[in-house]
Motif scaffolding. Structure first.
Motif, PDB file in Angstrom:
ATOM      1  N   GLU A 171       1.015  -1.112  -0.027  1.00  0.00           N
ATOM      2  CA  GLU A 171      -0.065  -0.299   0.174  1.00  0.00           C
ATOM      3  C   GLU A 171       1.058   1.303   0.186  1.00  0.00           C
ATOM      4  N   MET A 172       0.496   2.048  -0.898  1.00  0.00           N
ATOM      5  CA  MET A 172       1.370   3.626  -0.883  1.00  0.00           C
ATOM      6  C   MET A 172       0.097   4.569   0.110  1.00  0.00           C
ATOM      7  N   SER A 173       0.864   5.186   0.691  1.00  0.00           N
ATOM      8  CA  SER A 173       0.085   6.300   1.608  1.00  0.00           C
ATOM      9  C   SER A 173       1.091   7.437   1.862  1.00  0.00           C
ATOM     10  N   VAL A 174       0.447   8.459   2.070  1.00  0.00           N
ATOM     11  CA  VAL A 174       1.028   9.687   2.442  1.00  0.00           C
ATOM     12  C   VAL A 174       1.159   9.848   3.859  1.00  0.00           C
ATOM     13  N   GLY A 175       2.358  10.080   4.511  1.00  0.00           N
ATOM     14  CA  GLY A 175       2.373  10.215   6.060  1.00  0.00           C
ATOM     15  C   GLY A 175       2.353  11.414   6.539  1.00  0.00           C
ATOM     16  N   SER A 218      -1.998   3.417  -4.207  1.00  0.00           N
ATOM     17  CA  SER A 218      -2.751   2.726  -3.288  1.00  0.00           C
ATOM     18  C   SER A 218      -2.418   1.450  -3.068  1.00  0.00           C
ATOM     19  N   TYR A 219      -3.523   0.596  -2.897  1.00  0.00           N
ATOM     20  CA  TYR A 219      -2.920  -1.076  -2.797  1.00  0.00           C
ATOM     21  C   TYR A 219      -2.589  -1.328  -4.270  1.00  0.00           C
ATOM     22  N   MET A 247       5.413  10.082   0.491  1.00  0.00           N
ATOM     23  CA  MET A 247       4.665   9.036   0.095  1.00  0.00           C
ATOM     24  C   MET A 247       5.642   7.899   0.576  1.00  0.00           C
ATOM     25  N   LYS A 248       4.911   7.016   1.428  1.00  0.00           N
ATOM     26  CA  LYS A 248       5.643   5.610   1.826  1.00  0.00           C
ATOM     27  C   LYS A 248       5.053   4.389   1.234  1.00  0.00           C
ATOM     28  N   ARG A 260       4.230   0.265   2.009  1.00  0.00           N
ATOM     29  CA  ARG A 260       4.520  -0.582   2.976  1.00  0.00           C
ATOM     30  C   ARG A 260       3.853  -1.910   2.509  1.00  0.00           C
TER      31      ARG A 260
END
Length: 176
Positions: free
Chosen positions: A95-99, A127-128, A104-105, A107
């Motif tokens: 999954e990509m997400s903005v911390g 996203s996923y 952008m991270k 995990r």
């Protein structure tokens, strides 16, 4: 000797209305069968997996991404727990997400992704998505490769990923 007038030539398929009817029927049959040729969806239990795809990779690349949409037509949630593929040593759900810091991270998701009852989850850029890690060969544009998705309730579903062009913005396969 009785001589009669020659018979008037008749159209091969009768009247214009009959010919039009035959044409419309043929066209309808063509479209009905063509949908199967262009459709790229798979089913497992109450789940529909729409258009799995990936991007081509350059020679020497060790990873590739996988994208698709999973729709749950059932009344009970299910969960995508893992994926396997012949093109790579392993495959992971990421999954990509903005911390909070705006960065952008990416995990790995180790406990799977819930597909809500009557809902859908899009695996797309930002996203996923699926990471194919340790590629055994480059993923080539126009090619296809198989992947096996494992769900808690629906079990395993084998899908075929279509490979789009390398880099850039690919066409939107998610239907959104």
């Amino acid at each position: 000797m009785n001589i009669s007038a020659p018979a008037i030539a008749r159209p091969l398929f009768g009247s214009i209305e009959q010919r039009l009817g035959i044409f419309v029927l043929a066209l309808t049959l063509l479209f009905a069968t063509a949908h199967g040729l262009f459709a790229h969806e798979f089913k497992g239990g109450q789940l529909e997996i729409d258009h799995p795809w990936s991007r081509a990779t350059p020679p020497g690349a060790r990873v590739a991404g996988g994208y698709l949409v999973i729709k749950n037509k059932g009344g009970e949630a299910d969960r995508l727990v893992s994926i396997q593929s012949d093109i790579s040593d392993k495959a992971e759900i990421h999954e990509m997400s903005v911390g909070a810091d705006g960065v952008m991270k990416m995990r790995q998701i180790t406990d799977g992704v819930e597909i809500p009852a009557g809902g859908e989850v899009a695996f797309k850029s930002g996203s996923y998505h699926i990471m194919f890690i340790g590629l055994k060969a480059p993923v080539k544009e126009g090619g296809k490769f198989r992947g096996t998705l494992t769900f808690e309730k629906a079990g395993t579903v084998t899908v075929e990923f279509a490979v789009d062009k390398m880099g850039g913005q690919s066409q939107d396969h998610s239907g959104h």
